[in-house]
Structure formats: structure tokens, C-alpha cells
Design a protein around this motif. Structure first.
Motif, PDB file in Angstrom:
ATOM      1  N   ASN B 223      21.459  12.073 -29.302  1.00 43.56           N
ATOM      2  CA  ASN B 223      20.247  11.244 -29.318  1.00 43.56           C
ATOM      3  C   ASN B 223      20.959   9.781 -29.300  1.00 43.56           C
ATOM      4  N   SER B 224      21.565   9.544 -28.012  1.00 42.94           N
ATOM      5  CA  SER B 224      22.124   8.485 -27.701  1.00 42.94           C
ATOM      6  C   SER B 224      22.396   8.181 -26.230  1.00 42.94           C
ATOM      7  N   THR B 225      22.576   6.675 -25.775  1.00 44.84           N
ATOM      8  CA  THR B 225      23.002   6.674 -24.295  1.00 44.84           C
ATOM      9  C   THR B 225      24.545   7.043 -24.100  1.00 44.84           C
ATOM     10  N   ASP B 228      25.149  11.623 -21.790  1.00 43.13           N
ATOM     11  CA  ASP B 228      25.710  11.797 -20.752  1.00 43.13           C
ATOM     12  C   ASP B 228      27.299  11.825 -20.651  1.00 43.13           C
ATOM     13  N   GLY B 250      19.378  12.118 -26.096  1.00 44.63           N
ATOM     14  CA  GLY B 250      18.953  10.662 -26.130  1.00 44.63           C
ATOM     15  C   GLY B 250      18.846  10.203 -24.574  1.00 44.63           C
ATOM     16  N   GLU B 251      19.191  10.805 -23.562  1.00 38.79           N
ATOM     17  CA  GLU B 251      19.135  10.717 -22.392  1.00 38.79           C
ATOM     18  C   GLU B 251      19.212  11.688 -21.414  1.00 38.79           C
ATOM     19  N   ALA B 252      18.920  11.717 -20.000  1.00 36.65           N
ATOM     20  CA  ALA B 252      18.966  12.490 -19.425  1.00 36.65           C
ATOM     21  C   ALA B 252      20.675  12.830 -19.087  1.00 36.65           C
ATOM     22  N   ASN B 292      13.742  13.981 -20.954  1.00 38.99           N
ATOM     23  CA  ASN B 292      15.021  14.236 -20.268  1.00 38.99           C
ATOM     24  C   ASN B 292      15.274  15.318 -19.672  1.00 38.99           C
TER      25      ASN B 292
END
Lengths: 74, 624
Positions: B223-225, B228, B250-252, B292
Motif C-alpha cells: 500500500n505504498s508508492t 513496485d 498501492g501502485e501497479a 492496479n
């Protein structure tokens, strides 16, 4: 005091190429949702201007499109 | 140096947010202490009391896991520290409490023998402490990290370090210094309480780091940038454990790294109580992706996880990936999205996949093996275009357009021993279709094909290399098109043990609620069963997960639209027991094995009958 690290608040919307794109506050697409892969693979970032005006029948593979362009010297 | 192939990573749904923690531990660190011992005759008991002349265990170590790497008579593995007193630690070492390596790679399983050693009082144990399995970091967000340009030694004036932090991963999240490199580093050695050595310099070689925020130990959160970024740094042979709970992507994530190999893979493993514990059903960790996408690299093994989301596709696996005991649910209202886009040379077995308005599994370019999977409530169950796949022993049901759809011209595909189920009352869609008008090399054997408009639909003019035989076709409007009837195919009632649907044609809808006045939805199981809306004025046709129900209403995960005309047609699949009756008993291929005295008594389809116990007659007594 709150400290936020690495959070995100993003909006997404499926576009006519049947991909999900991040959108700005005006609802306009800015980046593909998986934009980081284009940077990692040193591919050109897909341009929202290239999103077809008409909804497609099949999803456009944006990554493969940029790979093909790069291979063709584009 | 760099991070180690022997690093084990840990995710915990209750971990500190935003991926700040270290989250990993290197079992092969070369600088562990080597003087572990135990109180007399405790090592081979359920509560060993361990101590070291070089380290005083402290209260803060309780809950962390002591890692025994090696030593005469010691049993390598992880042992949780249950309590600390007088500088000594008492370990949890009852059967099942510890985790020990069961392979020569990083994978672990619950202990089967009591104790941490084979003798009562071993000495000279090599050990460390794994702080990565706690939810909070053992050094939690100090901000005074400094580093001289080019050095691997980092300094904190707070003096927070202990020699038992060696092997743990430290996450440098914010650094002041031109060119400083945030990221995850291993504490490879200990100098003193203010200085430790990392596996590599966090500087750019030319500039000092004058301040920095860092976290030692603690598990990871998602759940964060940084999601990835994390998956991109994982190395071949690393294992990433997810403890039971719900996580949010949080991101793809899209992995470019190609470090993993066919012999040194990357493992993503879900578990419940201790690593390696049996993890099934809803006990599996859940990764909610939202929109995502989760794109893995090549040579990964993913097991014991649930993925949900609406992405396109939701999960993408790379070449040579293995997916087992996973559940994939794509709930998107957009048509055509896949739950799983499988890479080439993949193995997908014992998985469940559904994509309400799309494709359950999209096969990769070549040579994949799909077996023992349940694919259901999709538009298309399994779809692929290309070469040399095998679809064996799968159950595919309630797929509006087709259960299996092949689009390529030369699929070289074997479709064997599957149960494909359309509908009982009103046949729907196609069981198996090949859409290319130049297709060849398609072998369809031993499938139980029930309840379709067309059982097998081939677009190519009849070819010798498109073969069906030993299949059962029943309750299909048309059994087959453009394919010769197999000499041994049959048309008998399979006698399914419990394949049931609720159908209706007079429902109304409002928002996410479908109402059938006079209906009986008592057999529905929430968050398991789906309703397929076939037609109706004003309703959005499609498949919906039922999230709650009453006797006469169904509430769905996506909006149905408003239809007050009372003409909504729908079907709910409430029973999915595809065990067969005696009509299909022992009629499948191969029967007699050529050149031998052996006869195989297989039943047609994915599901074999349970036979009566020996001497049984009359009503059945199921063995076991």
C-alpha cells in the motif's frame, strides 16, 4: 503531527484503448497505470494524445506497442 | 556487495504502513555470533533457554525469532523468543512452533521434532536474531543516519545498534546528501553501537550523507508508492512470505528484472500461523489490487495467495512461472479483463479463477500446463492463441461465451479430462471453441461437456489433426460443429452429484439489489455464488458476485442498473459438485493400454467417482 511516507491519492479511468490511465483533476488521462515499467525498460512513455477517439474492441498492449516502435527505430 | 540470494522477506498486514520497515533477513550472513549455548539439558525440550557470552538478550527481543544457522548438534531454523530473563532467552520449540528448512533453498516448514538441538546442552551455535517478522521495526525511524562518501559504514549518534542486528535489512527511506540512494540494505556486520556496515554504500561515491531516516527490521506492508520498487529488488532464490491477512497494492507493479532463473527462482508464499503452515481457503493472505495491475517477472513461484482487483489483466505472470493454490478474482465491470494472464511455459495448478465480465485465464505464448483448476463465472473461462499447452483435469462452469476458447491457427493443444458445464435449464455459450479458420493440431479427449448451445465449435473445415474422442456430450443444443464425431464419444446423463442453479425471469433490480418476489434464495452462499443476469429492460447484463441475500433478494458487488419492468432473467449457480454417476464410469480413454495386461478404468471428465467400499451393494458407502 502526522508524517506520510510513500502514500498516493490517484484517480484512474479506463480509456478508449481499454487500458486504465491515471487521470488529472479534470478527468484527462496523464499516464498509464503501470507507467513505471516504461521507464524501467527505457521505453517512450505512451502519450495520452495517442488514445483512440473511438472505443476499441480489443485492448491495446501499450508496452508491446512501444517495444515495437523502439525495435523499428521509432 | 549487494543484497543476498539468501534473504527472506516478510509481509504482515499489521506492519507499519507505507513500506517503511526493513522487512528482511539474510540467513547466510557471514558475521553471525558463534557462541550460542543453552542451559543444561534444555536444548532438546519445548522451551530451550539460550545464552551467549557476546550478547545479553533483552526484553525488546521477545517476539523476534532466533535464527540458528549451524553448529554441532544444533537444528537450524527459526525459533521464536518467548521470554527473556537474566540476559537469557527462552525459545518456543514445541513441535510445530519452530520453522526449519526442508529444502536446500530458503523455504521453511513447521518443525516436526521438539527442541532446537539433538542433544540437551549444545555449545558453539552460530546464530542471529530475525527482527523482520515483527510488525514494527526494532529501530523505528531514527533520523540521524550519516555516511561518508563511498563508505559502507553508516553511523547513528543515537547508538541504536546491537551485534544481533547483523543479517537484518535496514530501510533507508529519506537521505540528505547529493546522490544518496534510498532503499533496502543488509546490515552485514557490526562495529559498535553507533556504527554498522552495510552490504553496499548508500552514497553516490562522491558526496556524504549528512542525515537519514532508517528502520531496522519490522515486516513490510504494501500500500505504498514503494511497492513496485520493492518487488524490483528481489533476487533469485529470495523467498517472500505473506502472513495471513488482507493487503492493498498501492501502485501497479511491473517487474523488469530478469534475475531469477529456472533453477534459482523467486518464491511468493502465503502462510497462516508459521511459515510453511497449511494455508487454504479463506486463510490465504489476500492482496487487493484495486485497479492496479500486478506483473511478475520470469521464474517466480507463487503459492497460497488470493488476488482480487479490476485491473487489465489483474495478475500477469512471466515466463516459467508456477502458480499453485491461488485464487484470482477480477470484479471489473469492463468487458474482456483477465484475472490471470499467464506467461509462457507456465504451470498453473490447483487454482481458482473468475473474471465476472472477462477471461478467467489467458494462456501465454507456448508450452503451459493447466491442471486441477476451477474456473467459473466468466465470459470466457480459459483463452489462448498459441502453442503446445495442456488443459487437464479442470472444472470450468458458468462462462457466458465459452469455457475454453482457442484463437490461434496452430494451437497444438491437448484438452483432456475436463468437466465443462454450461447450464441445466437453458444451454449457454460454447464448451470448447476454436475460432481460427486455419486451425490445426487440437486434441480433445475425455471431457464431460454439458449444457452448451454448442459443445465443441470449430471454425476450420474438418481436419485430421483436430480430434475429439471419448468425450461425453449432454444437454447441448448442438454437440459439435466441423469436427468428426469421436468413435468412443458418448451422450449420456452424467448424473452430477450437486450441480444446481436457481433461475428466474421476472425479477426487478434497483442499484445493486435484485428482487424476485416469491423467490427462494436460501441456498445462496454469500461471496461465493454469482448471479448471471441474462436480459431485462434497463438492467446491465453480466455476472455479479452475490455479497448478501435474503429469501427474495440478492445484493451484488457491482451495480445492476434499475429495471422495474419485472422481466429480468437471471441464473445463480448454487451447487458445484460435479462428481458423476455410473453412466460415465470407466468409459474414458485409454481403457486397455496397448501391449500390456492393464486396463485403465477412468471416468470421463475432471472428477472421478467415489466408489463404494468393498463388498458394497445397494446404497453407497463412500470410502474414507
Amino acid at each position: 503531527m502526522l508524517t506520510f511516507i510513500g502514500c498516493s491519492r490517484k484517480k484512474f479511468k479506463v480509456q478508449n484503448d481499454l487500458n486504465d490511465w491515471l487521470i488529472d483533476d479534470q478527468g484527462k488521462p496523464t499516464l498509464p497505470i503501470d507507467h513505471k515499467i516504461f521507464t524501467k525498460l527505457k521505453l517512450a512513455m505512451p502519450d495520452p494524445k495517442d488514445i483512440p477517439k473511438k472505443k476499441q474492441e480489443e485492448k491495446i498492449d501499450l508496452k508491446q506497442k512501444e517495444i515495437d516502435k523502439k525495435m523499428a527505430g521509432g | 556487495m549487494a543484497l543476498s540470494a539468501s534473504t527472506i522477506w516478510e509481509f504482515n498486514a499489521s506492519a507499519t504502513a507505507s513500506m517503511v520497515n526493513g522487512g528482511g533477513f539474510n540467513t547466510a550472513n557471514a558475521n553471525f555470533l558463534t557462541d550460542l549455548t543453552t542451559d543444561a539439558n534444555t536444548a532438546n525440550t519445548a522451551s530451550p533457554v539460550v545464552s551467549s557470552a557476546s550478547y545479553n538478550f533483552v526484553a525488546g527481543d521477545v517476539g523476534a525469532w532466533l535464527y540458528i544457522a549451524s553448529g554441532t548438534n544444533w537444528t537450524p531454523g527459526f525459533y521464536q523468543i518467548a521470554s527473556v530473563a537474566a540476559n537469557k532467552a527462552t525459545l518456543s520449540a514445541a513441535i510445530g512452533d519452530a520453522v526449519q528448512p526442508n529444502l536446500s533453498i530458503n523455504k521453511y516448514s513447521p518443525s516436526t521434532v521438539v527442541g532446537c538441538a539433538t542433544v540437551g546442552t549444545p555449545t558453539g551455535g552460530t546464530f542471529g536474531i530475525d527482527y523482520s517478522q515483527g510488525t514494527a521495526a526494532i529501530v523505528n525511524g531514527l533520523t540521524d543516519l550519516t555516511c561518508v562518501a563511498g563508505s559502507t559504514t553508516v553511523t547513528s549518534a543515537s547508538a541504536p545498534f546491537t551485534r544481533l542486528m547483523v543479517g537484518n535489512i535496514v530501510h533507508l527511506t529519506a537521505l540528505t546528501g547529493t546522490g544518496a540512494i534510498v532503499g533496502w540494505y543488509e546490515i552485514s556486520n557490526y562495529t559498535n553501537t553507533s556504527n554498522v556496515v552495510l552490504d553496499r554504500t548508500p552514497t553516490d561515491g562522491a558526496n556524504n550523507i549528512t542525515a537519514g531516516t532508517f528502520y531496522v527490521g519490522g515486516s513490510l506492508s504494501l500500500n505504498s508508492t514503494l511497492d513496485d520498487d520493492f518487488f524490483e529488488i528481489i533476487l533469485a532464490r529470495n523467498v517472500v512470505y505473506f502472513k495471513s491477512g488482507t493487503y492493498t497494492l498501492g501502485e501497479a507493479v511491473s517487474i523488469a528484472s530478469t534475475v531469477a532463473t529456472t533453477t534459482l527462482k523467486i518464491n511468493l508464499i502465503g502462510y497462516t500461523s508459521v511459515r510453511g503452515s497449511t494455508t487454504t481457503g479463506s486463510n490465504r493472505p489476500i492482496i487487493t489490487e484495486g485497479t492496479n495491475t500486478f506483473g511478475l517477472g520470469q521464474n517466480w513461484i507463487i503459492s497460497n495467495l488470493i488476488f482480487t482487483g479490476t485491473g487489465t489483466p489483474m495478475l500477469t505472470t512471466g515466463t516459467n512461472n508456477t502458480l499453485m493454490n491461488c485464487k484470482l478474482i477480477n470484479t471489473s465491470t469492463t468487458a474482456g479483463r483477465a484475472a490471470l494472464s499467464s506467461g509462457s511455459a507456465a504451470v498453473v495448478f490447483n487454482c481458482e479463477a473468475t473474471s465476472q465480465n472477462g477471461i478467467g485465464i489467458t494462456m501465454g505464448a507456448f508450452q503451459s500446463f493447466f491442471s486441477g483448476n476451477l474456473v467459473h463465472d466468466c465470459d470466457i473461462g480459459i483463452q489462448g492463441s498459441s502453442n503446445a499447452h495442456s488443459i487437464i483435469n479442470c472444472i470450468v462452469f458458468d462462462c457466458k461465451t465459452a469455457c475454453i476458447s482457442i484463437t490461434g491457427a496452430d494451437p497444438r493443444l491437448c484438452i483432456l479430462n475436463n468437466t465443462l458445464y454450461g447450464a441445466a435449464a437453458a444451454p449457454v455459450g460454447v464448451g470448447i471453441r476454436s475460432t481460427s479458420t486455419t486451425a490445426s493440431n487440437l486434441y480433445i479427449y475425455n471431457n464431460n461437456i454439458y449444457g452448451f448451445v454448442t459443445g465443441i465449435s470449430i471454425a476450420t473445415v474438418k481436419q485430421d489433426s483436430i480430434v475429439e474422442d471419448y468425450n461425453n456430450f449432454y444437454n447441448c443444443t448442438t454437440d459439435r460443429t466441423l469436427i468428426n464425431t469421436g468413435l468412443n464419444s458418448v451422450s449420456v446423463d452424467p448424473g452430477f452429484a450437486g450441480a444446481t442453479q436457481i433461475t428466474g425471469s421476472t425479477a426487478t433490480t434497483s442499484g445493486s439489489v435484485l428482487t424476485e418476489s416469491g423467490g427462494d434464495f436460501s441456498a445462496v452462499t454469500d461471496n461465493v455464488d454469482y448471479v448471471r443476469v441474462v436480459s431485462g429492460t434497463g438492467v446491465t447484463v453480466g455476472t455479479y458476485l452475490i455479497t448478501s441475500h435474503t429469501g427474495t433478494t440478492l445484493t451484488t458487488n457491482n451495480a445492476l442498473g434499475t429495471s422495474s419492468a419485472g422481466n429480468v432473467v437471471y441464473v445463480v449457480y448454487t451447487g458445484s459438485n460435479y462428481a458423476v454417476g455410473t453412466n460415465l464410469k470407466a468409459v474414458a480413454f485409454p481403457g486397455v493400454f496397448q501391449g500390456s495386461e492393464t486396463t485403465g478404468y477412468l471416468d470421463i471428465g475432471a472428477v472421478q467417482r467415489q466408489e463404494a467400499a468393498s463388498g458394497g451393494g445397494g446404497s453407497f458407502t463412500f470410502v474414507g
